[in-house]
Design a protein around this motif. Structure first.
Motif, mmCIF file in Angstrom:
data_model
loop_
_atom_site.group_PDB
_atom_site.id
_atom_site.type_symbol
_atom_site.label_atom_id
_atom_site.label_comp_id
_atom_site.label_asym_id
_atom_site.label_seq_id
_atom_site.Cartn_x
_atom_site.Cartn_y
_atom_site.Cartn_z
ATOM 1 N N TYR A 236 0.846 -1.198 0.000
ATOM 2 C CA TYR A 236 0.000 0.000 0.000
ATOM 3 C C TYR A 236 0.876 1.241 0.000
ATOM 4 C CZ TYR A 236 -3.667 3.212 1.649
ATOM 5 O OH TYR A 236 -4.556 4.244 1.790
ATOM 6 N N ALA A 237 0.524 2.218 -0.828
ATOM 7 C CA ALA A 237 1.261 3.480 -0.846
ATOM 8 C C ALA A 237 0.364 4.590 -1.371
ATOM 9 C CB ALA A 237 2.515 3.369 -1.717
ATOM 10 N N TYR A 238 0.229 5.657 -0.581
ATOM 11 C CA TYR A 238 -0.493 6.863 -0.997
ATOM 12 C C TYR A 238 -1.918 6.575 -1.473
ATOM 13 C CZ TYR A 238 4.397 8.350 -1.186
ATOM 14 O OH TYR A 238 5.726 8.588 -0.896
ATOM 15 N N GLY A 345 1.939 -2.822 7.369
ATOM 16 C CA GLY A 345 2.493 -1.535 6.990
ATOM 17 C C GLY A 345 2.311 -0.516 8.084
ATOM 18 N N ARG A 374 -4.552 4.643 7.633
ATOM 19 C CA ARG A 374 -3.468 4.257 6.722
ATOM 20 C C ARG A 374 -3.288 5.322 5.633
ATOM 21 N NH1 ARG A 374 -3.371 -1.762 3.937
ATOM 22 N NH2 ARG A 374 -1.118 -2.025 3.821
ATOM 23 N N ASP A 378 -0.062 8.045 5.107
ATOM 24 C CA ASP A 378 0.695 8.136 3.852
ATOM 25 C C ASP A 378 0.590 9.518 3.221
ATOM 26 O OD1 ASP A 378 1.570 5.571 4.103
ATOM 27 O OD2 ASP A 378 0.968 4.936 2.100
ATOM 28 N N LEU A 381 2.891 11.750 5.074
ATOM 29 C CA LEU A 381 4.274 11.526 4.642
ATOM 30 C C LEU A 381 4.522 12.128 3.264
ATOM 31 C CD1 LEU A 381 4.697 7.854 5.895
ATOM 32 C CD2 LEU A 381 5.927 9.856 6.753
ATOM 33 N N ALA A 382 3.509 12.075 2.399
ATOM 34 C CA ALA A 382 3.638 12.712 1.088
ATOM 35 C C ALA A 382 3.830 14.215 1.250
ATOM 36 C CB ALA A 382 2.410 12.420 0.231
ATOM 37 N N SER A 454 6.460 0.395 4.320
ATOM 38 C CA SER A 454 6.001 1.771 4.110
ATOM 39 C C SER A 454 6.837 2.438 3.031
ATOM 40 C CB SER A 454 6.058 2.586 5.406
ATOM 41 O OG SER A 454 5.610 3.912 5.161
ATOM 42 N N ALA A 456 5.998 5.043 1.520
ATOM 43 C CA ALA A 456 5.899 6.485 1.744
ATOM 44 C C ALA A 456 6.946 6.957 2.743
ATOM 45 C CB ALA A 456 4.499 6.837 2.235
ATOM 46 N N TRP A 460 10.049 9.473 1.793
ATOM 47 C CA TRP A 460 10.338 10.719 2.512
ATOM 48 C C TRP A 460 11.769 10.729 3.034
ATOM 49 C CZ3 TRP A 460 9.366 11.646 8.267
ATOM 50 C CH2 TRP A 460 9.757 12.942 8.615
#
Length: 501
Positions: A236-238, A345, A374, A378, A381-382, A454, A456, A460
């Motif tokens: 999973y991401a963003y 995650g 979640r 993310d 973090l973005a 993670s 993300a 970062w």
């Protein structure tokens, strides 16, 4: 009712919706299907799970088996979809050892060396580790003393025993609880040596098939040994779920069981029925089941392949980097198992939250879906990644002014001023250990696995590192040039103040 249900499913499929499919063979006391669908779909949407399989039982009855969503091939997840049980597998391994104990082939409080003559570790206290201490995670071996994920991965339980020779102990055997997969790798090999047959064969003939779990198996290593019928899980991401292959890991005994919701229903019945399967086959005695479900010491809550919580519930969760699973036994006789095709995650330490919601549902409560934590993490973090880029670009553009302002300062003061630019690099290098210690309870994790955990966070950290190193190099180069020039040009006061920030 079922005609209307099929009509609803047909309309949903025609509309392109992701739906929950269920086994029509409910018992009379089954939870309301629409409510189960609502809870599962709400959790899936919140936590970013493309597909989830569910089993609910009570006593010796299957109340519900079903699937929500899709796998990475696009096929619907159903009660027959193979998924990993992950560390839920430990409860299966514990049962196999208990079978041998009941047959008089193993004594739980005897040293492991009595059954594994090749078992050696780099600590003389290892000779005192007992079979029970492997199963209740009190051998003294930890992920800190033996980094089982970071080391080369064995291809068999025998190779896992050989690899463990480098292990040391964090505590005297039997005195402290430390969860590690290594204990159950060793337990799998113990089953092989005592029975004279491969662990997977023993499990099939003496555990899976007698219960009626005919779609279940156990494997040595991911992804090499995964069944052809099992699809990739997701990372999973963003807000996006991305299909990914599970990293190479040795999993047999600890988290290698591949099963289905239908089969997990039979397993839950066996556990809630004192070791007797729904078909009447007894695998172990009720006394052995109680022993597995109960901690032998008040200092920890872990029994043998099962844990306990403050509500009197018996459970065990399971995590891969592309799948998660959970099983729960309630005091009222309910059993719940869930498996999802998205991995552990940041802000998703497993699918146990869904198990809790279903437990609330079946016991008459009203589950609360909650916020999509979640996604929020993310996106945060973005945002930090974007801020790191903007700050880095700003500082690069002001490099000349900064160097002109500080060119005559002593070198040691300039070094102190620039040193913090190395902090993101140090954090990036040590991120696996930091996350393993702060979030994972001391568990081992590689940098590749951290990217699964993670993306993300890694992005970062990497962006912050690149920007800070770029600023550092640019400022050092600019300082050298400024000092070599006959006289640095004057800098407007306003620009000079900005440059020193």
């Amino acid at each position: 009712m079922w005609k209307s249900r099929r009509r609803w499913l047909g309309l949903a499929a025609a509309a392109g919706l992701v739906v929950l499919s269920a086994d029509p063979g409910f018992a009379a006391t089954a939870p309301d299907e629409a409510s189960v669908r609502r809870v599962v779909s709400g959790f899936a949407d919140k936590a970013g799970y493309p597909g989830i399989a569910v089993a609910i039982t009570k006593g010796d009855q299957v109340l519900y088996t079903g699937g929500y969503g899709h796998d990475s091939s696009g096929a619907s997840v159903t009660a027959k979809t193979p998924m990993p049980g992950a560390s839920v597998s430990k409860s299966f391994t514990a049962l196999a050892v208990m079978q041998l104990a009941e047959a008089g082939k193993v004594t739980l409080d005897a040293p492991v060396r009595d059954y594994l003559p090749d078992f050696r570790i780099a600590d003389p206290r290892g000779t005192r580790i007992t079979v029970r201490e492997l199963l209740n995670q009190t051998s003294g071996i930890t992920d800190g003393t033996f980094r089982e994920k970071s080391l080369p991965q064995p291809v068999s339980p025998a190779a896992a025993v050989a690899r463990a020779r480098d292990a040391t102990l964090a505590a005297e055997p039997g005195t402290r609880h430390h969860y590690t997969n290594t204990n159950y790798h060793l337990a799998a090999r113990l089953v092989e040596v005592v029975t004279g047959e491969p662990f997977a064969d023993y499990m099939r003939r003496h555990v899976f098939e007698p219960i009626g779990m005919r779609a279940t198996t156990t494997i040595n290593q991911t992804p090499r040994d995964l069944p052809n019928t099992m699809r990739k899980g997701y990372v999973y991401a963003y807000g996006m779920s991305i299909p990914a292959e599970e990293p190479a890991r040795f999993v047999n005994g600890s988290d290698g069981v591949i099963t289905t919701a239908e089969d997990m229903a039979q397993w839950l019945i066996t556990q809630n029925n004192g070791g007797k399967a729904a078909n009447g086959t007894r695998l172990v005695s009720a006394t052995s089941v109680t022993a597995m479900h109960t901690s032998s010491d008040r200092r920890w809550t872990y029994g043998m392949g099962w844990d306990n919580d403050q509500k009197g519930r018996i459970h065990h969760s399971g995590i891969w980097f592309t799948y998660t699973a959970d099983q729960l036994l309630l005091p009222g006789g309910y059993g719940i198992a869930v498996m999802g095709n998205s991995g552990i995650g940041l802000a998703n330490e497993g699918i146990y939250a869904l198990t809790d919601e279903l437990a609330t549902l079946v016991t008459g409560g009203e589950p609360q879906t909650g916020a999509p934590v979640r996604l929020i993490v993310d996106l945060s973090l973005a945002g930090l990644t974007l801020v790191s880029v903007l700050l880095g670009v700003r500082n690069l553009r002001r490099t000349r002014h900064w160097a002109s302002r500080l060119a005559n300062r002593p070198s040691w003061r300039l070094a102190l001023r620039l040193a913090p630019r190395l902090v993101p690099l140090a954090l990036l290098i040590n991120l696996p250990d930091l996350l393993g210690g702060l979030v994972g309870g001391g568990r081992d994790i590689t940098f590749l696995q951290l990217c699964y955990y993670s993306a993300a966070l890694v992005a970062w950290s990497a962006v912050a590192t690149v920007m800070n190193i770029s600023v550092l190099v640019a400022r050092v180069v600019a300082l050298v040039r400024a000092r070599r020039s006959p006289e640095a040009p004057p800098v407007p006061e306003e620009s000079a103040q900005l440059a020193t920030r």
